[in-house]
Design a protein around this motif. Structure first.
Motif, mmCIF file in Angstrom:
data_model
loop_
_atom_site.group_PDB
_atom_site.id
_atom_site.type_symbol
_atom_site.label_atom_id
_atom_site.label_comp_id
_atom_site.label_asym_id
_atom_site.label_seq_id
_atom_site.Cartn_x
_atom_site.Cartn_y
_atom_site.Cartn_z
ATOM 1 N N LYS A 1 29.807 12.499 67.574
ATOM 2 C CA LYS A 1 28.615 13.243 67.991
ATOM 3 C C LYS A 1 28.913 14.731 67.860
ATOM 4 C CE LYS A 1 27.581 9.698 71.459
ATOM 5 N NZ LYS A 1 28.978 9.354 71.869
ATOM 6 N N ILE A 2 28.188 15.348 66.943
ATOM 7 C CA ILE A 2 28.490 16.733 66.570
ATOM 8 C C ILE A 2 27.291 17.640 66.822
ATOM 9 C CG2 ILE A 2 29.131 18.226 64.622
ATOM 10 C CD1 ILE A 2 30.383 15.782 63.299
ATOM 11 N N GLY B 1 26.914 7.631 65.155
ATOM 12 C CA GLY B 1 26.844 8.921 65.834
ATOM 13 C C GLY B 1 25.692 9.758 65.302
ATOM 14 N N PHE B 2 25.753 11.060 65.508
ATOM 15 C CA PHE B 2 24.691 11.940 65.005
ATOM 16 C C PHE B 2 25.159 13.386 64.955
ATOM 17 C CE2 PHE B 2 24.004 11.129 69.576
ATOM 18 C CZ PHE B 2 24.189 12.413 70.075
ATOM 19 N N ILE B 3 24.427 14.160 64.160
ATOM 20 C CA ILE B 3 24.647 15.600 64.092
ATOM 21 C C ILE B 3 23.394 16.268 64.641
ATOM 22 C CG2 ILE B 3 24.930 17.580 62.539
ATOM 23 C CD1 ILE B 3 26.100 15.481 60.511
ATOM 24 N N LEU B 4 23.561 17.130 65.607
ATOM 25 C CA LEU B 4 22.416 17.865 66.141
ATOM 26 C C LEU B 4 22.354 19.242 65.491
ATOM 27 C CD1 LEU B 4 22.700 17.000 69.947
ATOM 28 C CD2 LEU B 4 20.966 16.179 68.343
ATOM 29 N N ASP B 5 21.232 19.534 64.856
ATOM 30 C CA ASP B 5 21.022 20.836 64.214
ATOM 31 C C ASP B 5 19.883 21.538 64.952
ATOM 32 O OD1 ASP B 5 19.826 22.847 62.673
ATOM 33 O OD2 ASP B 5 19.515 21.570 60.917
ATOM 34 N N ASP C 1 31.564 15.199 70.804
ATOM 35 C CA ASP C 1 32.937 15.271 70.323
ATOM 36 C C ASP C 1 33.299 16.667 69.850
ATOM 37 O OD1 ASP C 1 33.707 12.382 70.408
ATOM 38 O OD2 ASP C 1 31.924 12.240 69.146
ATOM 39 N N LEU C 2 32.337 17.323 69.188
ATOM 40 C CA LEU C 2 32.676 18.572 68.517
ATOM 41 C C LEU C 2 31.460 19.482 68.427
ATOM 42 C CD1 LEU C 2 34.768 20.101 66.670
ATOM 43 C CD2 LEU C 2 33.781 18.828 64.761
ATOM 44 N N VAL C 3 31.689 20.767 68.685
ATOM 45 C CA VAL C 3 30.633 21.765 68.492
ATOM 46 C C VAL C 3 31.121 22.733 67.411
ATOM 47 C CG1 VAL C 3 29.236 23.565 69.562
ATOM 48 C CG2 VAL C 3 29.947 21.584 70.913
ATOM 49 N N ILE C 4 30.400 22.782 66.313
ATOM 50 C CA ILE C 4 30.779 23.689 65.231
ATOM 51 C C ILE C 4 29.917 24.942 65.343
ATOM 52 C CG2 ILE C 4 30.955 23.983 62.728
ATOM 53 C CD1 ILE C 4 31.166 20.923 62.499
ATOM 54 N N HIS C 5 30.575 26.037 65.646
ATOM 55 C CA HIS C 5 29.853 27.303 65.803
ATOM 56 C C HIS C 5 29.943 28.072 64.493
ATOM 57 C CE1 HIS C 5 29.642 31.531 67.768
ATOM 58 N NE2 HIS C 5 28.444 31.116 67.429
ATOM 59 N N LEU D 1 34.729 23.601 71.187
ATOM 60 C CA LEU D 1 34.175 24.536 70.216
ATOM 61 C C LEU D 1 35.133 24.843 69.060
ATOM 62 C CD1 LEU D 1 31.441 26.287 70.372
ATOM 63 C CD2 LEU D 1 33.036 28.190 70.622
ATOM 64 N N THR D 2 34.610 24.767 67.835
ATOM 65 C CA THR D 2 35.334 25.229 66.658
ATOM 66 C C THR D 2 34.482 26.271 65.974
ATOM 67 O OG1 THR D 2 36.339 23.087 66.285
ATOM 68 C CG2 THR D 2 36.243 24.541 64.407
ATOM 69 N N GLU D 3 35.085 27.415 65.659
ATOM 70 C CA GLU D 3 34.297 28.465 65.024
ATOM 71 C C GLU D 3 34.572 28.478 63.529
ATOM 72 O OE1 GLU D 3 33.442 31.835 67.524
ATOM 73 O OE2 GLU D 3 34.296 33.093 65.941
ATOM 74 N N ILE D 4 33.508 28.568 62.714
ATOM 75 C CA ILE D 4 33.755 28.718 61.281
ATOM 76 C C ILE D 4 32.975 29.897 60.723
ATOM 77 C CG2 ILE D 4 34.165 26.224 60.965
ATOM 78 C CD1 ILE D 4 31.552 26.361 59.238
ATOM 79 N N ASN D 5 33.608 30.552 59.747
ATOM 80 C CA ASN D 5 32.964 31.674 59.080
ATOM 81 C C ASN D 5 32.010 31.114 58.018
ATOM 82 O OD1 ASN D 5 32.270 33.867 57.582
ATOM 83 N ND2 ASN D 5 34.349 34.289 56.834
#
Ligand code: ADP
Ligand code: ZN
Length: 204
Positions: A2-3, A80-84, A107-111, A191-195
C-alpha cells in the motif's frame, strides 16, 4: 503493498503512479481522476467537486474520504494499491489509518520533490487529450500536430485549473494543507523522498 504518492501539483504523481501501477501490478486510485470522471458523468458528486476544483480548492474532507474509502474497499482482494492525490489533509490521513490500520496500514509514502518554478512551468504548459487523456506539453513534449493527440488524433485541451491564477492558488493550498503530512509520515518512519526534477524515465 500500500503506497502513497505525495507531492505538489505538477510534480508528476499521475505519470509515475501509472508506471508504478503497471510495474507492481496493483491498482492506482487517483482522487483527481475520480473527481474528473464524476464531473464528466455529471453525477451529484462530480457537480459538487467541480465547484472546488475549478477554483484550485480542496473538495471537502467528508466527500473525498467517502469516495476513497469506497474505492479502497473495491480493491480488497488485490495485492494492494497506490494512492495518487490522497491523503491531502491530516483529517484524510487519519481516516485512512482507521480504514486500513487492521490490515497493516500504509507500507510506503513516496514524497516527490520539484522546485516551484519548474512546477509552474509544467502545469501552465500542460495539454491533455480529450479522448485518451495522454499528456503533452507546449514546450517539452509538443504534439506533432498543434492541438491534436499523437496517439489517437483527439483534441488537446488545457485543464481549467492549470490556468496561471489557479496554479498559484493550488500551490498555496498544498503548502498549507498538505505539507504538514510530510512530517506526519516522517515520524511514522514511512517516508521516502525522491527528486522528481527530470524526465519521466529518469524519475522512474
Ligand atoms: P493536482 O495534484 O495536479 O492538483 P489532481 O488531479 O490530483 O491535481 O486534483 C485536482 C483537484 O481535485 C484538486 O485541485 C482538488 O480540487 C481535488 N482533489 C484531488 N484530490 C483531493 C483530496 N485528496 N482532497 C480534496 N480535494 C482533492
Ligand atoms: Zn489521445
Amino acid at each position: 503493498m500500500k503506497i502513497i504518492l505525495m507531492g505538489p501539483p505538477g510534480v508528476g504523481k499521475g505519470t509515475q503512479g501509472d508506471r508504478l501501477s503497471k510495474r507492481l501490478e496493483i491498482n492506482k486510485i487517483s482522487t483527481g481522476d475520480l473527481f474528473r470522471y464524476h464531473r464528466n458523468q455529471s453525477t451529484e458528486l462530480g457537480i459538487l467537486a467541480s465547484t472546488y476544483m475549478d477554483k484550485g480548492e480542496y473538495v471537502p474532507d467528508h466527500v473525498t474520504i467517502g469516495m476513497v474509502i469506497e474505492s479502497i474497499e473495491l480493491t480488497e482482494n488485490s495485492k494492494g494499491f497506490i494512492l495518487d492525490g490522497f491523503p491531502r489533509t491530516i483529517a484524510q490521513a487519519t481516516a485512512l489509518d482507521n480504514e486500513i490500520g487492521d490490515t497493516g496500514g500504509i507500507d510506503l509514502v513516496i514524497h516527490m520533490v520539484v522546485e516551484r518554478e519548474e512546477l509552474i512551468k509544467r502545469l501552465s504548459g500542460r495539454q491533455i487529450c480529450q479522448s485518451c487523456q495522454a499528456l503533452f506539453h507546449s514546450d517539452s513534449a509538443r504534439s506533432k500536430i498543434y492541438g491534436k493527440c499523437d496517439l489517437c488524433g483527439g483534441v488537446l485541451y488545457q485543464r481549467e485549473d492549470d490556468r496561471p491564477e489557479v496554479v498559484e492558488k493550488r500551490l498555496g493550498v498544498y503548502s498549507k494543507e498538505t505539507e504538514p503530512l510530510v512530517e506526519y509520515y516522517k515520524i511514522l518512519g514511512k517516508l521516502t523522498e525522491i527528486n522528481a526534477d527530470g524526465t519521466p524515465d529518469a524519475v522512474e
